[in-house]
Scaffold this motif. Structure first.
Motif, short mmCIF file in Angstrom:
data_model
loop_
_atom_site.label_atom_id
_atom_site.label_comp_id
_atom_site.label_asym_id
_atom_site.label_seq_id
_atom_site.Cartn_x
_atom_site.Cartn_y
_atom_site.Cartn_z
N CYS A 2 0.81 -1.23 0.00
CA CYS A 2 0.00 0.00 0.00
C CYS A 2 0.84 1.26 0.00
N ALA A 3 0.36 2.27 -0.70
CA ALA A 3 1.00 3.58 -0.70
C ALA A 3 -0.04 4.58 -0.25
N PHE A 4 0.25 5.25 0.88
CA PHE A 4 -0.67 6.28 1.36
C PHE A 4 -0.01 7.62 1.11
N SER A 5 -0.43 8.29 0.04
CA SER A 5 0.36 9.42 -0.47
C SER A 5 0.48 10.58 0.51
N ARG A 6 -0.55 10.81 1.33
CA ARG A 6 -0.50 12.00 2.18
C ARG A 6 -0.29 11.73 3.66
N ASP A 7 0.10 10.51 3.98
CA ASP A 7 0.28 10.19 5.40
C ASP A 7 1.62 10.64 5.93
N GLN A 8 2.48 11.11 5.08
CA GLN A 8 3.79 11.58 5.53
C GLN A 8 4.15 12.81 4.71
N GLU A 9 5.28 13.41 5.04
CA GLU A 9 5.69 14.65 4.38
C GLU A 9 5.84 14.49 2.88
N TYR A 10 6.50 13.38 2.49
CA TYR A 10 6.77 13.21 1.06
C TYR A 10 5.69 12.28 0.49
N LYS A 11 5.49 12.39 -0.80
CA LYS A 11 4.45 11.60 -1.43
C LYS A 11 4.92 10.17 -1.72
N ILE A 12 4.08 9.23 -1.43
CA ILE A 12 4.36 7.85 -1.86
C ILE A 12 3.21 7.41 -2.77
N TYR A 13 3.56 7.00 -3.98
CA TYR A 13 2.55 6.53 -4.92
C TYR A 13 2.83 5.08 -5.28
N VAL A 14 1.88 4.46 -6.00
CA VAL A 14 2.09 3.06 -6.38
C VAL A 14 3.37 2.86 -7.17
N GLN A 15 3.76 3.85 -7.97
CA GLN A 15 4.98 3.65 -8.76
C GLN A 15 6.21 3.56 -7.86
N HIS A 16 6.15 4.17 -6.66
CA HIS A 16 7.28 4.02 -5.73
C HIS A 16 7.31 2.62 -5.16
N LEU A 17 6.13 2.04 -4.97
CA LEU A 17 6.07 0.66 -4.49
C LEU A 17 6.65 -0.29 -5.54
N ILE A 18 6.35 0.00 -6.80
CA ILE A 18 6.88 -0.83 -7.89
C ILE A 18 8.41 -0.82 -7.81
N LYS A 19 8.95 0.37 -7.59
CA LYS A 19 10.40 0.49 -7.53
C LYS A 19 10.94 -0.32 -6.34
N GLU A 20 10.29 -0.14 -5.21
CA GLU A 20 10.71 -0.87 -4.00
C GLU A 20 10.72 -2.37 -4.21
N GLN A 21 9.71 -2.86 -4.90
CA GLN A 21 9.56 -4.31 -5.07
C GLN A 21 10.11 -4.80 -6.39
N ALA A 22 11.01 -4.02 -6.98
CA ALA A 22 11.50 -4.35 -8.32
C ALA A 22 12.03 -5.79 -8.43
N ALA A 23 12.80 -6.22 -7.43
CA ALA A 23 13.38 -7.57 -7.53
C ALA A 23 12.27 -8.62 -7.54
N LEU A 24 11.34 -8.49 -6.62
CA LEU A 24 10.22 -9.42 -6.57
C LEU A 24 9.46 -9.42 -7.89
N LEU A 25 9.18 -8.22 -8.41
CA LEU A 25 8.38 -8.12 -9.62
C LEU A 25 9.12 -8.74 -10.80
N TRP A 26 10.44 -8.55 -10.84
CA TRP A 26 11.19 -9.13 -11.94
C TRP A 26 11.11 -10.66 -11.88
N ASP A 27 11.20 -11.19 -10.68
CA ASP A 27 11.06 -12.64 -10.48
C ASP A 27 9.71 -13.12 -11.00
N LEU A 28 8.68 -12.38 -10.62
CA LEU A 28 7.33 -12.77 -11.03
C LEU A 28 7.19 -12.70 -12.55
N LEU A 29 7.73 -11.63 -13.13
CA LEU A 29 7.63 -11.51 -14.59
C LEU A 29 8.36 -12.65 -15.27
N SER A 30 9.45 -13.09 -14.65
CA SER A 30 10.19 -14.20 -15.24
C SER A 30 9.39 -15.50 -15.14
#
Lengths: 295, 614
Positions: free
Chosen positions: B529-557
């Motif tokens: 989950c990304a809660f964009s306004r719960d902290q000073e800086y914005k977190i969006y789903v695309q930031h989650l994608i970046k965070e989980q890049a290794a997992l996602l690459w595994d899944l895509l493979s």
């Protein structure tokens, strides 16, 4: 190498990287000829429909890539029914190269409106010539230089020849073969193979209009409000972006006496802007926000 | 003098359009009207309403289409377009056709006018002959789309007049005269006639349970009743989002499908409308007045909704969109009806090319509604002739909502998640979305007409591959449908189902939080989950994608499917970019070009599917 040019025909020769000697050899043997380098072609302002034949890239090294833009210019320059003969380096497999396959080249010619596209003829090169060409094109694999002849249709887009009444009466009669394919019995078309629609667009289509061409007045600095914003955040945008004439006074007063008539008739400083029309004399409550000037 | 019948046969032009919000339809109808000035005639239809196999027999067709969503064609041309893309169509199919394409788009989107560009190319490929260059109207122009549309239309008439000159003695009509209305609208002879023919319709509506088993559609909607209508966002959260439960035992649907809803105008607006009309000279135009609408010309058939006699109240409530922003032609019509010189001058100004900027400032930019404009021009409103009401007011358009319920888990129910549209422009009264506000106000027990449309998502049937779902905000709706379906089939596992959700506040608009958290606990679902306004800086789903890049690459493979749904115009691009840059390049170590190609292939083969809405 005469390309079946008849005497008296006006020919345009377009070259990319040809050595002068070869160029002269070709043009000397033709009648009325104009010679243009491909990069300078659009600068030379030849009139529309002025050539019988266009020879493009037919001198070694065949380095010209016939883009849609270039072909469009050829179409403009050549007469109705005129011929275009071009040579281009193609590859069998486009991976990692900027060259096309023969099939793509032929398809691209068709898309620009050229007709009677002949079978591609192989142009043979010596080993030395092949290497020179590959170096020039900055490509590692072997290329296949082909020559293709095609024609500009007789129907000119943009011509204003009036149709005879008899021509107008003619109904469109597609062949039985075409009619058979254009049936709609098979409405569940999930399984029918389709072309890849992404292939319909080339680099020019992907271009967006020049932002400067979209502006009407530079001084007012108008900005569009985000039209998709529908969640309550648009308040910020509309507060930011209003392009209303700034009045130096602190309170808003009407300058025209038309307040009751509705926004279409109100002046820019009207305190009733944004409200519906009302009857003259009707008492309307204005909020503080409405009374303050936009600064 | 008019052309003879024989001559008119050869002056046929067909106007086909693809329109999502009605703008392209409006432009198509304008061109269709103007054609009459030059004694051309012909039908104006949506592309899907037109039998595409007829295209090979046409001589002149004008296409008007907008580009919507992420560069897609509007819904009412999807089938037509799919047919044109068939590989087996011969290259000279359309050699007898002269055509022109006018596209409506917005250059702030990457795929500017792609639909029109592709259509133009394909028609050319199939042997068609373009009458003139393609028109690419752009909302980003300071004067809006008309900056391109107006000159293009002039070029079109010039070209057509050259190619099809009028016979001797026939001249074009005066373009300033009022165009006659497309249908014959008359007052009902007797109230008796109305009661007889309308009783069948009332019966059909009243019998909620008795719906025909054939496929439901706009002309044959299914009546469903509201079970629950609850606000899912926290009371202080700035946006009101509703979860609406409907009882729909007769509706068949699958995850990914979309519920079509045709809203009504709010009753206060309907009342306001009639009070404005009541000031008029024609005292007969009240809510209970019964009217007949009859066909005048086969080019303009009467729609099913208007085929039977009906009251003006019904028109104002269910047919005419009083919430829409009126277009140029609306002002042109009003200028003909007003008795006030002041009004006439302004209305005429709004219909000239020079007045477009002012018109844009008056109506488009602040999103002024039809009803609000009528209020500003009382003399015009008081004198609108009955038969012109259908020229002035456009039909209410149905809206689509992704179904949020699962057929197996939520037996005989359909759920939809509706974000209530409410925002401000320079107008004092807030702007309200017609459908969302109507739905928000519905009470349990009310029956509404709906139908199901197949969504664009093709969810995998097998449970072998991982499924990555990215659905911020209301985009999560189709995924709730799919996930619960998988749970009901005992095919849900956190090794297979991955949900990336984003919203503003964990305690504000975290839709279905209880459900997701329990599914996560039970190991049926992996949740990010990304809660964009719960902290000073914005977190969006695309930031989650970046965070989980290794997992996602595994899944895509392991041949994972990716689904993206939601409503922001920037979000899909941001997510795609994160997949290219952070997953394929970053974790997968591909070069930038390879990564782009990799993602493009996923899209081409259906392993990366997007459904976004404005």
């Amino acid at each position: 190498m005469m390309f079946s040019i008849q005497s008296g025909q006006k020919v345009l020769v377009v070259w990319g990287a040809a050595p002068q000697k070869k160029l002269q050899q070709l043009t000397g043997s033709l009648g009325k000829v104009c010679v243009e380098n491909v990069d300078r072609l659009t600068m030379g302002s030849h009139p529309t429909s002025s050539f019988d034949v266009v020879l493009s890239g037919v001198i070694f090294p065949q380095s010209i890539s016939h883009t849609t833009e270039l072909l469009g210019e050829f179409l403009r320059l050549v007469k109705q029914g005129g011929r275009i003969i071009l040579q281009e380096a193609t590859v069998r497999n486009t991976n990692g190269t900027h060259l096309r396959t023969v099939e793509k080249l032929q398809s691209d010619l068709k898309i620009t409106g050229l007709i009677n596209i002949q079978e591609a003829k192989r142009v043979s090169l010596t080993d030395v010539e092949m290497q020179t060409l590959k170096d020039l094109l900055n490509i590692a694999i072997n290329v296949n230089v082909v020559e293709i002849q095609c024609q500009k249709p007789n129907f000119e887009v943009g011509s204003s020849s009036k149709l005879l009444f008899t021509e107008q009466k003619r109904q469109v009669k597609p062949s039985a073969n075409i009619a058979a394919v254009w049936k709609l019995d098979d409405t569940i078309d999930d399984d029918i193979e389709t072309i890849d629609e992404n292939n319909l667009l080339d680099e020019e289509d992907i271009k967006k209009p020049d932002p400067a061409s979209l502006r009407v007045c530079g001084t007012t600095g108008k900005r569009r409000a985000c039209k998709n914003c529908s969640c309550g955040l648009a308040e910020e945008l509309s507060a930011e972006g209003k392009a209303v004439a700034v009045q130096p006074t602190q309170t808003k007063t009407s300058a025209c006496g038309n307040c009751y008539l509705g926004d279409a008739f109100r002046c820019a400083s009207c305190p009733y802007l944004g409200m519906p029309a009302f009857k003259p004399g009707e008492k309307i409550q204005l909020s503080d926000q409405q009374l303050k000037a936009d600064v | 003098m008019r052309p003879s019948h024989m001559e008119m046969v050869n002056r046929k032009i067909t106007f086909l359009y693809g329109s999502q919000t009605g703008t392209a339809q409006d432009v198509a109808e304008r061109i269709w009207r103007e054609a009459r000035i030059f004694h051309f005639h012909g039908p104006v239809r949506t592309m899907d309403d037109y039998p595409v196999s007829q295209l090979i027999y046409e001589m002149v067709v004008i296409f008007i289409c907008s580009t919507t969503g992420q560069g897609e064609e509007p819904d009412n041309m999807k089938h037509f377009w799919r047919f044109l893309l068939r590989k087996n169509l011969p290259a000279d199919s359309l050699q007898g056709l002269r055509y022109a394409v006018l596209g409506l788009g917005d250059s702030s989107y990457a795929k500017f006018n792609y639909v029109a560009k592709k259509l133009h190319r394909r028609l050319l490929q199939l042997g068609g002959q373009p009458l003139l260059h393609i028109g690419l109207a752009d909302d980003q122009h300071d004067l809006g789309a008309n900056a391109v549309i107006d000159p293009w239309i002039n070029d079109l008439w010039r070209k057509l007049s050259d190619l099809y000159p009028l016979p001797d003695g026939v001249v074009p009509l005066n373009k300033d005269i009022l165009c006659p209305p497309r249908w014959i609208v008359s007052l009902s002879e007797t109230a008796e006639t109305y009661r007889q023919s309308s009783s069948n319709i009332e019966l059909m509506e009243a019998k909620v349970g008795n719906n025909r088993e054939e496929e439901f559609s706009q002309n044959n909607p299914c009546y469903v009743s509201i079970i629950k209508n609850t606000r899912t966002t926290a009371p202080l959260h700035l946006q009101d989002v509703r979860l609406i439960h409907l009882s729909a035992p007769k509706l068949q649907y699958s995850p990914g499908d979309v519920l079509m809803v045709c809203p009504h105008n709010a009753s206060e607006k309907v009342d306001q409308f009639f009070s404005l009309l009541s000031c008029g000279s024609d005292g007969r135009l009240g809510p209970d007045t019964v009217i007949h609408v009859k066909e005048k010309d086969s080019d303009a058939p009467v729609p099913l909704a208007l085929k039977h006699p009906l009251t003006l109240r019904r028109c104002a409530e269910q047919y005419w969109d009083l919430n829409a922003v009126p277009r140029r032609y609306f002002f042109h019509l009003l200028s003909n009806f007003t008795t006030s010189d002041l009004e006439k001058e302004k209305l005429t100004e709004f219909s000239t090319p020079e007045g477009q900027e002012e018109l844009y400032n008056y109506s488009n930019r602040p999103r002024r509604t039809v009803l609000e404009v009528l209020q500003d021009f009382p003399q015009a409103t008081a004198n609108i002739p009955l038969e012109y009401m259908f020229e002035l007011f456009q039909p209410i358009r149905p809206r689509a909502f992704s179904v949020a319920s699962s057929p197996k888990a939520h037996n005989e129910e359909i759920h939809i998640l509706v974000a209530v549209v409410k925002y401000r422009t320079k107008l004092i009264a807030p702007r309200l979305g017609l459908c969302s506000n109507w739905l928000a106000g519905l009470t349990p027990g009310t029956n509404i007409p709906v139908w199901i449309r197949r969504g664009s998502f093709h969810f995998p049937l097998s449970e072998n591959n991982p499924v990555i779902m990215i659905g911020p905000g209301t985009g999560v709706a189709p995924f709730r449908s799919y996930i619960h379906e998988r749970v009901a089939l005992s095919q849900a596992s956190n090794k297979l189902l991955y949900l990336f959700f984003g919203c503003r506040n964990k305690n504000g608009d975290f839709h279905f939080s209880n459900e997701w958290l329990s599914l996560q606990e039970e190991k049926h679902l992996s949740l990010f989950c990304a809660f964009s306004r719960d902290q000073e800086y914005k977190i969006y789903v695309q930031h989650l994608i970046k965070e989980q890049a290794a997992l996602l690459w595994d899944l895509l493979s392991s041949k994972a499917w990716i689904f993206l749904a939601g409503s922001s115009s920037n979000m899909p691009a941001g997510v795609k970019e994160a997949f290219v840059k952070d997953v394929a390049c970053g974790a997968g170590k591909l070069s930038h070009d390879e990564a782009k190609q990799f993602m493009q292939n996923l899209e081409n083969t259906g392993y990366f599917q997007c459904e976004t809405w404005a």
